[in-house]
Design a protein around this motif. Structure first.
Motif, PDB file in Angstrom:
ATOM      1  N   UNK A   9      16.180   3.083   1.968  1.00 17.41           N
ATOM      2  CA  UNK A   9      16.003   4.509   2.237  1.00 17.41           C
ATOM      3  C   UNK A   9      14.798   5.075   1.488  1.00 17.41           C
ATOM      4  N   UNK A  10      14.540   4.581   0.284  1.00 16.23           N
ATOM      5  CA  UNK A  10      13.386   5.061  -0.484  1.00 16.23           C
ATOM      6  C   UNK A  10      12.076   4.494   0.034  1.00 16.23           C
ATOM      7  N   UNK A  11      12.135   3.353   0.715  1.00 16.17           N
ATOM      8  CA  UNK A  11      10.931   2.694   1.256  1.00 16.17           C
ATOM      9  C   UNK A  11      11.196   2.351   2.719  1.00 16.17           C
ATOM     10  N   UNK A  12      11.128   3.343   3.621  1.00 15.98           N
ATOM     11  CA  UNK A  12      11.641   3.152   4.981  1.00 15.98           C
ATOM     12  C   UNK A  12      10.726   2.387   5.922  1.00 15.98           C
ATOM     13  N   UNK A  13       9.480   2.144   5.559  1.00 12.47           N
ATOM     14  CA  UNK A  13       8.589   1.401   6.453  1.00 12.47           C
ATOM     15  C   UNK A  13       8.479  -0.051   5.993  1.00 12.47           C
ATOM     16  N   UNK A  14       7.996  -0.902   6.882  1.00  9.77           N
ATOM     17  CA  UNK A  14       7.852  -2.327   6.567  1.00  9.77           C
ATOM     18  C   UNK A  14       6.914  -2.530   5.390  1.00  9.77           C
ATOM     19  N   UNK A  15       5.783  -1.812   5.386  1.00 10.85           N
ATOM     20  CA  UNK A  15       4.790  -2.018   4.326  1.00 10.85           C
ATOM     21  C   UNK A  15       5.302  -1.528   2.973  1.00 10.85           C
ATOM     22  N   UNK A  16       5.940  -0.361   2.962  1.00  7.47           N
ATOM     23  CA  UNK A  16       6.485   0.145   1.701  1.00  7.47           C
ATOM     24  C   UNK A  16       7.556  -0.798   1.162  1.00  7.47           C
ATOM     25  N   UNK A  17       8.452  -1.246   2.035  1.00  8.69           N
ATOM     26  CA  UNK A  17       9.519  -2.130   1.598  1.00  8.69           C
ATOM     27  C   UNK A  17       8.971  -3.476   1.148  1.00  8.69           C
ATOM     28  N   UNK A  18       7.916  -3.939   1.797  1.00  4.05           N
ATOM     29  CA  UNK A  18       7.325  -5.226   1.425  1.00  4.05           C
ATOM     30  C   UNK A  18       6.784  -5.192  -0.005  1.00  4.05           C
ATOM     31  N   UNK A  19       6.149  -4.074  -0.383  1.00  2.31           N
ATOM     32  CA  UNK A  19       5.586  -3.987  -1.740  1.00  2.31           C
ATOM     33  C   UNK A  19       6.677  -4.010  -2.799  1.00  2.31           C
TER      34      UNK A  19
END
Length: 860
Positions: free
Chosen positions: A376-386
């Motif tokens: 939920x805090x990193x909802x996109x693929x790129x944000x979650x990947x980091x």
């Protein structure tokens, strides 16, 4: 499994206990973690489960994809309600459950006591549409058309429910109650607003809502509430309408020529409950109207979720193998082919249940330790990947350190010595009790006066012996070495012996003289109101410097396997605010003003154009005044000590306010010099009395009403329903300047500073007003002049709720002074928290990192 805000939560708890069943409580958000939920079902052999259809659909899909587990084999009854029970769910549930398990589809608004009708779900090939069934005993219903006339079989109409379970009304909302209740033949019926029909077998079928109210994943939602929120978000929005789409999404059609969709989404997130935030915003120049000028919902364009991921082809391309793997997972979980790596899953049409599926796939294929909050805090693929990349690196490093031998010196972590610490503790206890015992056995009552003298001098003697030769310890060495234990013993001796006795000498030349006796270099005219000093022989303090209460002077720094002692220098004419932390190689130059709650290390220079501070030394008659007050206090304690210990505590607890109220009159707001009689008589004397009797106030329990009574007696304005966890920090503030309104709650080390130091070096007194229903916690410090509006929450997120959540601190982590870790946080190992660092709820600190600030930020 229902949230506490959901009406089924009451049925789950009370119903289970009434029939004598065993109730199994899930951890917070446990129903969204299918791996955890499966383990609970297996370990506790659950026989009954109740949830909404959408969650059951996602859970059974998870079971089908993980055929190696069978968590529902012990279920004998499965109950579902809150929204339509679909044919697909029936088929899926039948394939996973044992034939002995009975499936129930229930229906009922909260206004009719949760459940009104029930139906035993049969095999899907026997009935394509699942009815809501028949009425429970004690209920009656009528189905009426728009003219309030009864309808025939297979004709839809609005359902009215009467009987024993109908509610009395909405509290304080008479108009809404009148609209919801209808009198039919002298009996009250609840107008549900649901369209239903009867078949020839007497079974009831749910059709939908009569009004525009919708149900989404078991939650009733008023579209008008969302529409009002969107209209308030921007003056550029002239009109909008909310529509439920495909039983999974809320779509908002906005009439505007110039509006930022992201602005609307962020506003809705901050003003609406999570289940009410729209999945998509469709911008239109003009909403479609019919011939009568009203909104034509049939002509609204169909939402296209795929267009939100097609903004830029390059954004769809993953840059790393991890992004490619997450993109594949997002595509399967959110039903989007090749989603963009920069688009949040909410814009892809993803729901909270889709997020549960996604996190289950991520745990299975990428990282097992990730929580749903990270998604939920990193909802996109790129944000979650980091984020996941850091977690994976941390896990790999932790695994390597656990299986590979350390290449450091000695190839082993230093271990504490049980024998040395036990001997040190025994010696500390003996040196504290022995003088008290000798004084008790002595024929002379005045022998007790020599107890504080013995305790204070014993530190000086032990310091000279342990630091011999040279009077200094080695500045850096291994943890738990002999040199470390010498410092450890002196630090414990200072805390046990000096912390209590020296409180009576705060702000006096006698405290400065004692610090000089311990090896510190203290300039003339300095005022020190803190005993939180690691190594006083490493302190260099200039002239006319003021150090406020609870300031930590930390000469010691811990590392993974070593420690280091630092000299700390504070220049002349400086002012250090309350609850500051001075650590490391701190070198504060002359004429520096440090605000409260600051962490200081390294070299600190004065600001340009600083105010020149005058001499703060006391005159001889002022010193004589302090000596007189100390002698009077000594006589008071000597008189009370003739009584028994219990009577002494009780008497001192209730007699201590008497010298405060008699000796001290009200304080007038304003600025006063430190070396003035006004400061000495109005505040210094108050602090002296409170410090002397502070042990007695520990018999007062937290949140007790007697604390409010004592504060009112001393002149404070305290309204009803005030709950104070710690009494002494409130008592130290001038009572006539304190106003606490109804419903205020404090906990977790809240402090009200008695005064503030101005830039000119004077003492500043001012009022503090706490608005109604204010909640203060987690080390919050209030300064004079604070005015908190009602419903303010400082450094906390709940009002009068007690919650427990685990905090995980892995190996080789260092937490420095006043570091605060909130529930749910995880330190993955070798984390170093600098002073005054606040780790927020559910934060995850990656392996081998340094953090600082409020909230915690990683230092590079």
């Amino acid at each position: 499994m229902a949230r506490c805000s959901f009406d089924a939560h009451v049925e789950d708890i009370v119903g289970t206990l009434i029939v004598g069943g065993t109730l199994v409580m899930l951890r917070p958000h446990g129903h969204m973690d299918f791996e955890y939920l499966s383990r609970i079902l297996i370990d506790h052999q659950i026989t009954y489960m109740h949830s909404v259809p959408k969650l059951l659909m996602a859970f059974f899909m998870y079971i089908n994809e993980n055929s190696s587990i069978d968590p529902v084999k012990t279920l004998r009854s499965l109950c579902s309600g809150g929204e339509t029970f679909s044919y697909n769910l029936t088929e899926l549930a039948m394939s996973c459950l044992e034939q002995t398990c009975q499936i129930w589809n229930v229906y009922g608004p909260a206004e009719t006591t949760i459940i009104t009708t029930y139906y035993s779900v049969v095999r899907p090939n026997e009935r394509k549409t699942v009815p809501i069934g028949r009425l429970l005993p004690g209920y009656r219903c009528v189905i009426l058309d728009d003219c309030l006339q009864p309808v025939f079989n297979d004709q839809e109409g609005e359902l009215f429910v009467g009987g024993v379970g109908v509610f009395v009304g909405y509290l304080g909302q008479n108009e809404l109650t009148e609209k919801a209740l209808a009198d039919i033949d002298g009996e009250l019926f609840y107008r549900t607003g649901d369209l239903v029909r009867f078949d020839s077998d007497g079974l009831m079928y749910y059709i939908g809502r009569k009004d525009h109210q919708v149900k989404l994943r078991g939650q009733r939602i008023e579209p008008g509430e969302i529409e009002r929120c969107v209209l308030d978000a921007s003056p550029d929005v002239s009109c909008c309408v909310v529509v439920k789409w495909n039983d999974d999404h809320l779509v908002v059609y906005v009439q505007s020529n110039n509006i930022n969709e992201e602005q609307l989404r962020e506003y809705c997130r901050s003003h609406l409950a999570p289940f009410m935030v729209p999945s998509m915003f469709v911008m239109l120049e003009q909403l479609p109207l019919n011939a009568n000028g009203k909104l034509d919902r049939k002509r609204l364009p169909l939402p296209d979720f795929s267009c939100q991921s097609d903004l830029n082809y390059n954004d769809r391309l993953p840059l790393t193998l991890l992004e490619e793997q997450l993109q594949s997972i997002f595509g399967r979980a959110f039903h989007v082919e090749s989603p963009s790596v920069n688009v949040p899953f909410g814009k892809l049409g993803g729901t909270s249940l889709d997020a549960v599926v996604a996190i289950s796939l991520i745990r299975e294929e990428v990282c097992k330790s990730v929580g749903i909050g990270v998604l939920y805090d990193n909802p996109s693929v790129r944000q979650l990947s980091r984020v996941l990349e850091k977690l994976l690196i941390s896990e790999e490093q932790m695994h390597m350190t656990s299986v590979a031998p350390r290449s450091d010196e000695n190839h082993a972590e230093p271990m504490p010595s049980l024998y040395i610490e036990a001997a040190g503790i025994l010696l500390l206890v003996c040196q504290w009790i022995c003088p008290i015992w000798f004084a008790h056995c002595s024929e002379y009552r005045l022998a007790f006066l020599f107890v504080p003298v013995f305790h204070l001098l014993s530190y000086v003697v032990c310091q000279r012996v342990l630091l011999w030769p040279g009077g200094r310890l080695q500045k850096a060495d291994t943890l738990f070495s002999w040199r470390f234990y010498r410092w450890w013993f002196l630090e414990r001796l200072w805390s046990i012996n000096n912390a209590y006795w020296l409180q009576h000498l705060f702000g006096t030349p006698f405290y400065n003289s004692y610090l000089r006796l311990c090896g510190a270099r203290i300039g003339a005219g300095s005022h020190i109101y803190s005993t939180l000093i690691d190594a006083p022989w490493l302190l260099d303090l200039g002239e006319s410097t003021f150090i406020d209460s609870e300031t930590i002077i930390s000469n010691l720094s811990y590392y993974d396997r070593t420690y280091e002692l630092h000299s700390i220098r504070i220049g002349s004419h400086c002012s250090i605010g309350t609850r500051c932390v001075i650590y490391g190689e701190a070198n504060i130059q002359d004429h520096v003003h440090v605000d409260p709650m600051c962490a200081v290390t390294g070299r600190l220079l004065p600001t340009v154009g600083h105010t020149s501070i005058k001499n703060r030394s006391f005159s001889w008659d002022q010193i004589l005044y302090q000596v007189t007050c100390l002698l009077c206090l000594l006589v008071t304690h000597g008189t009370l000590l003739t009584l028994t210990n219990v009577i002494y505590q009780l008497c001192s607890a209730f007699l201590a306010p008497t010298p405060i109220s008699v000796a001290l009159s009200s304080i007038t707001p304003g600025n006063y010099p430190v070396n003035s009689y006004y400061f000495l008589h109005r505040l210094w004397l108050r602090q002296l009395v409170i410090s002397s009797f502070h042990r007695s106030y520990e018999i007062l329990p937290s949140y007790d009403a007697i604390s409010n009574v004592l504060l009112r007696w001393l002149g404070a304005y305290i309204e009803d329903d005030v709950r104070l966890a710690e009494f002494q920090p409130i008592l130290r503030f001038p009572s006539n300047l304190l106003k606490i309104q109804r419903g205020v709650t404090t906990f977790g080390g809240v402090t009200i500073s008695s005064f503030e130091i101005s830039d000119a070096g004077d003492i500043c007194f001012d009022k503090i007003i706490l608005g109604s229903d204010t909640t203060l916690g987690n080390g919050c410090t209030l300064l004079p002049g604070t005015l908190l509006a009602p419903d303010t929450m400082c450094r906390t997120f709940e009002q009068r709720l007690y919650k427990v959540a685990p905090v995980v601190v892995n190996h080789s982590s260092v937490l420095m002074s006043r570091s605060n870790i909130l529930p749910g946080s995880i330190l993955h190992g070798r984390n170093r928290l600098l002073p005054l660092t606040l780790v927020m709820k559910n934060d995850q600190l990656t392996f081998n990192t340094v953090w600082s600030g409020v909230p915690a930020r990683q230092l590079t």
